[in-house]
Design a protein around this motif. Structure first.
Motif, PDB file in Angstrom:
ATOM      1  N   MET A 361       0.812  -1.212   0.000  1.00  0.00           N
ATOM      2  CA  MET A 361       0.000   0.000   0.000  1.00  0.00           C
ATOM      3  C   MET A 361       0.849   1.268   0.000  1.00  0.00           C
ATOM      4  O   MET A 361       0.419   2.316  -0.486  1.00  0.00           O
ATOM      5  CB  MET A 361      -0.926  -0.014   1.226  1.00  0.00           C
ATOM      6  CG  MET A 361      -2.006  -1.079   1.151  1.00  0.00           C
ATOM      7  SD  MET A 361      -3.176  -0.960   2.510  1.00  0.00           S
ATOM      8  CE  MET A 361      -4.362  -2.213   2.017  1.00  0.00           C
ATOM      9  N   ALA A 362       2.057   1.172   0.557  1.00  0.00           N
ATOM     10  CA  ALA A 362       2.943   2.336   0.580  1.00  0.00           C
ATOM     11  C   ALA A 362       3.804   2.446  -0.670  1.00  0.00           C
ATOM     12  O   ALA A 362       4.505   3.446  -0.845  1.00  0.00           O
ATOM     13  CB  ALA A 362       3.840   2.268   1.816  1.00  0.00           C
ATOM     14  N   MET A 363       3.768   1.440  -1.535  1.00  0.00           N
ATOM     15  CA  MET A 363       4.666   1.417  -2.689  1.00  0.00           C
ATOM     16  C   MET A 363       4.478   2.603  -3.630  1.00  0.00           C
ATOM     17  O   MET A 363       5.470   3.113  -4.175  1.00  0.00           O
ATOM     18  CB  MET A 363       4.497   0.097  -3.453  1.00  0.00           C
ATOM     19  CG  MET A 363       5.556  -0.136  -4.509  1.00  0.00           C
ATOM     20  SD  MET A 363       7.245  -0.037  -3.862  1.00  0.00           S
ATOM     21  CE  MET A 363       7.258  -1.492  -2.802  1.00  0.00           C
ATOM     22  N   PRO A 364       3.258   3.100  -3.908  1.00  0.00           N
ATOM     23  CA  PRO A 364       3.149   4.277  -4.783  1.00  0.00           C
ATOM     24  C   PRO A 364       3.940   5.466  -4.266  1.00  0.00           C
ATOM     25  O   PRO A 364       4.662   6.112  -5.023  1.00  0.00           O
ATOM     26  CB  PRO A 364       1.640   4.564  -4.802  1.00  0.00           C
ATOM     27  CG  PRO A 364       1.011   3.244  -4.530  1.00  0.00           C
ATOM     28  CD  PRO A 364       1.922   2.558  -3.562  1.00  0.00           C
ATOM     29  N   GLY A 365       3.820   5.760  -2.987  1.00  0.00           N
ATOM     30  CA  GLY A 365       4.581   6.870  -2.425  1.00  0.00           C
ATOM     31  C   GLY A 365       6.071   6.613  -2.433  1.00  0.00           C
ATOM     32  O   GLY A 365       6.876   7.527  -2.668  1.00  0.00           O
ATOM     33  N   ILE A 366       6.480   5.359  -2.179  1.00  0.00           N
ATOM     34  CA  ILE A 366       7.906   5.019  -2.190  1.00  0.00           C
ATOM     35  C   ILE A 366       8.482   5.188  -3.590  1.00  0.00           C
ATOM     36  O   ILE A 366       9.566   5.757  -3.773  1.00  0.00           O
ATOM     37  CB  ILE A 366       8.109   3.585  -1.674  1.00  0.00           C
ATOM     38  CG1 ILE A 366       7.707   3.496  -0.196  1.00  0.00           C
ATOM     39  CG2 ILE A 366       9.546   3.141  -1.857  1.00  0.00           C
ATOM     40  CD1 ILE A 366       7.743   2.093   0.362  1.00  0.00           C
ATOM     41  N   LEU A 367       7.763   4.689  -4.604  1.00  0.00           N
ATOM     42  CA  LEU A 367       8.244   4.815  -5.974  1.00  0.00           C
ATOM     43  C   LEU A 367       8.294   6.272  -6.421  1.00  0.00           C
ATOM     44  O   LEU A 367       9.230   6.683  -7.122  1.00  0.00           O
ATOM     45  CB  LEU A 367       7.348   4.007  -6.916  1.00  0.00           C
ATOM     46  CG  LEU A 367       7.406   2.487  -6.754  1.00  0.00           C
ATOM     47  CD1 LEU A 367       6.391   1.821  -7.669  1.00  0.00           C
ATOM     48  CD2 LEU A 367       8.805   1.962  -7.052  1.00  0.00           C
ATOM     49  N   SER A 368       7.317   7.056  -6.017  1.00  0.00           N
ATOM     50  CA  SER A 368       7.329   8.481  -6.376  1.00  0.00           C
ATOM     51  C   SER A 368       8.537   9.179  -5.766  1.00  0.00           C
ATOM     52  O   SER A 368       9.243   9.938  -6.446  1.00  0.00           O
ATOM     53  CB  SER A 368       6.037   9.144  -5.907  1.00  0.00           C
ATOM     54  OG  SER A 368       4.910   8.568  -6.534  1.00  0.00           O
ATOM     55  N   GLY A 369       8.788   8.918  -4.479  1.00  0.00           N
ATOM     56  CA  GLY A 369       9.958   9.522  -3.834  1.00  0.00           C
ATOM     57  C   GLY A 369      11.260   9.055  -4.451  1.00  0.00           C
ATOM     58  O   GLY A 369      12.210   9.833  -4.595  1.00  0.00           O
ATOM     59  N   THR A 370      11.325   7.786  -4.849  1.00  0.00           N
ATOM     60  CA  THR A 370      12.540   7.259  -5.472  1.00  0.00           C
ATOM     61  C   THR A 370      12.803   7.919  -6.812  1.00  0.00           C
ATOM     62  O   THR A 370      13.937   8.322  -7.112  1.00  0.00           O
ATOM     63  CB  THR A 370      12.415   5.734  -5.655  1.00  0.00           C
ATOM     64  OG1 THR A 370      12.211   5.127  -4.378  1.00  0.00           O
ATOM     65  CG2 THR A 370      13.672   5.169  -6.284  1.00  0.00           C
ATOM     66  N   ILE A 371      11.776   8.056  -7.631  1.00  0.00           N
ATOM     67  CA  ILE A 371      11.968   8.658  -8.952  1.00  0.00           C
ATOM     68  C   ILE A 371      12.314  10.133  -8.829  1.00  0.00           C
ATOM     69  O   ILE A 371      13.152  10.656  -9.584  1.00  0.00           O
ATOM     70  CB  ILE A 371      10.711   8.448  -9.812  1.00  0.00           C
ATOM     71  CG1 ILE A 371      10.540   6.957 -10.108  1.00  0.00           C
ATOM     72  CG2 ILE A 371      10.788   9.242 -11.094  1.00  0.00           C
ATOM     73  CD1 ILE A 371       9.322   6.626 -10.909  1.00  0.00           C
TER      74      ILE A 371
END
Length: 455
Positions: A361-371
């Motif tokens: 569930m947190a992956m969208p925010g994690i991927l956004s921060g990573t990119i």
């Protein structure tokens, strides 16, 4: 008797309470909020002013951004095409094979193809023959590596020897600038790199239809060069891809695992507080400090190859880690506590709760921060200058240890060059870099939409 006594007592108490309330009301005035039309008008006017200021701020920021982009595009769009001149090239056997021996590939590679170009120019402008100054200006019409085009043509088709063929050859950077209208003809001849005689030659070729404008494909398929008409971004583009690959492979797993531990499993003590404070501080450290760290540790201590994507990726990974950790912790914290409680109540272990429920569930925010962190790394220059990635790199890097540079450093190198043609290539490089940043941010938005959970 008791009932009469209770009645008289109640009457006395009521009279006393009434007297005290009257005195209190007479001594204090109760002020109610003013709900009149004038008060509401002031409130609405204040809200309108605040809204106008907000819109004006966004408008000013948009205008400044538009001016910046317009300046870059106006200077860089012309780098995506160049001009070539059409010449009648005679592939003379006396020039390519003067001894008359059997034609061999080795001899063809070493033949004097530049003489073929010079002969075609002297045939086109015979008035320049015999004057060394005019001949030098005439030879300066063609780009320095144009003879390689003729060599490749002969190597692929040796039957051209002894024939005459029309060939398009690149103009030099000064002639290309003249064709694009960047040379001011009204200036005195002493203040121009292009002289009057060269302008006359150019106008004659243009009137005869021998100068053609073509798409500059070499800008995307060649490496850097000292000659602006030959310079391209392909080597720096490959270097950026290799460097960011190392950065992603190191920073993403370390950043996500660190965020999971700090947010889900770490105890609440002073040591963890000390780590969290330092992570937040590292996110604000100037990037050049990470370059000094990479120079001292990766190059001087570990002896890794200088100016390599491996070292550049390690340095950028250290710089990107705090950003990824902070973004990942925020994404983990945003997951509803009810998800954790429901999973624990059904018998899941804490690790299963994180890996099966919280992390997806947190992956969208994690991927956004990573990119976003990777986009920041793509535009960094200062830390890479410290580890030698500012070197002049012509060859295309193939591995993570080959000498390489990145797009941001390539733009920096071109901006320091004095030739007029490098100005447009600097702006064109910035346009390509901004295009990659836009694509990376668009990927962040798409990933957020793709993996977003709704509950």
């Amino acid at each position: 008797m008791p009932s009469e006594w209770y009645a008289s007592t109640e009457s006395i108490m009521n009279n006393t309470l009434s007297t005290s309330l009257n005195k209190s009301a007479s001594s204090q005035t109760i002020r109610l909020p003013d709900f009149s039309g004038s008060h509401l008008a002031k409130r609405y006017a204040s809200e309108r002013r605040f809204r106008i200021l907000g819109i004006a701020s966004v408008g000013v920021a948009g205008i400044i951004l538009l001016i910046l982009l317009s300046s870059i595009v106006s200077k860089g769009y012309s780098a995506f095409w160049l001009h070539k001149v059409e010449l009648n090239i005679t592939f003379s056997a006396e020039v390519l094979n003067p001894d008359g021996s059997t034609l061999e590939e080795v001899k063809l590679k070493q033949a004097n193809y530049l003489a073929l170009i010079h002969n075609a120019l002297k045939e086109k402008f015979p008035a320049a023959v015999g004057n060394r100054r005019k001949i030098r200006m005439l030879y300066g019409m063609i780009a320095p590596k144009a003879d390689l085009v003729l060599r490749d043509m002969v190597l692929s088709n040796p039957s051209l020897i002894g024939t005459t063929k029309k060939v398009l050859l690149k103009l030099s950077d000064d002639w290309d600038s003249l064709s694009k209208g960047f040379i001011n003809r009204d200036l005195p001849e002493s203040d121009r790199r292009i002289k009057d005689l060269e302008i006359n030659w150019h106008d004659q070729l243009q009137s005869e239809g021998h100068i053609h404008s073509v798409f500059n494909a070499d800008f995307f398929t060649t490496g850097d060069s000292r000659n602006p008409e030959e310079a391209g971004i392909y080597s720096s583009l490959i270097g950026s891809i290799l460097t960011l690959t190392v950065t992603l492979l190191i920073s993403f797993p370390l950043g996500v695992m660190s965020a999971i531990y700090l947010e889900e499993f770490a105890p609440n003590n002073r040591f963890i507080d000390f780590i969290e404070i330092n992570i937040n501080n590292l996110a604000a450290v100037p990037s050049v400090v990470f370059g000094v760290l990479g120079l001292a540790v990766f190059l001087n201590f570990f002896g890794l190859p200088r100016s390599a994507p491996l070292v550049g990726g390690l340095v950028l990974a250290l710089m990107t880690l705090p950003t990824i950790i902070i973004a990942a912790r925020s994404a983990l914290k945003a997951v509803s506590p009810s998800i954790r409680e429901a999973a624990l109540s059904l018998g899941a272990s804490p690790l299963q709760v994180v890996t099966h429920h919280v992390l997806p569930m947190a992956m969208p925010g994690i991927l956004s921060g990573t990119i976003i962190g990777m986009a920041q790394a793509l535009g960094e220059t200062a830390p890479l200058l410290m580890i030698g990635m500012v070197a002049f790199i012509v060859d295309i890097p193939r591995t993570f240890t080959d000498p390489a540079t990145v797009m941001s450093v390539q733009v920096y190198i071109w901006s320091d060059s004095p030739e007029r043609a490098f100005v447009e290539r600097t702006s064109a490089g910035i346009m390509v870099l901004l295009g990659f940043l836009v694509l990376m941010n668009a990927a962040a938005i798409l990933l957020r939409k793709r993996f977003e959970f709704r509950w």
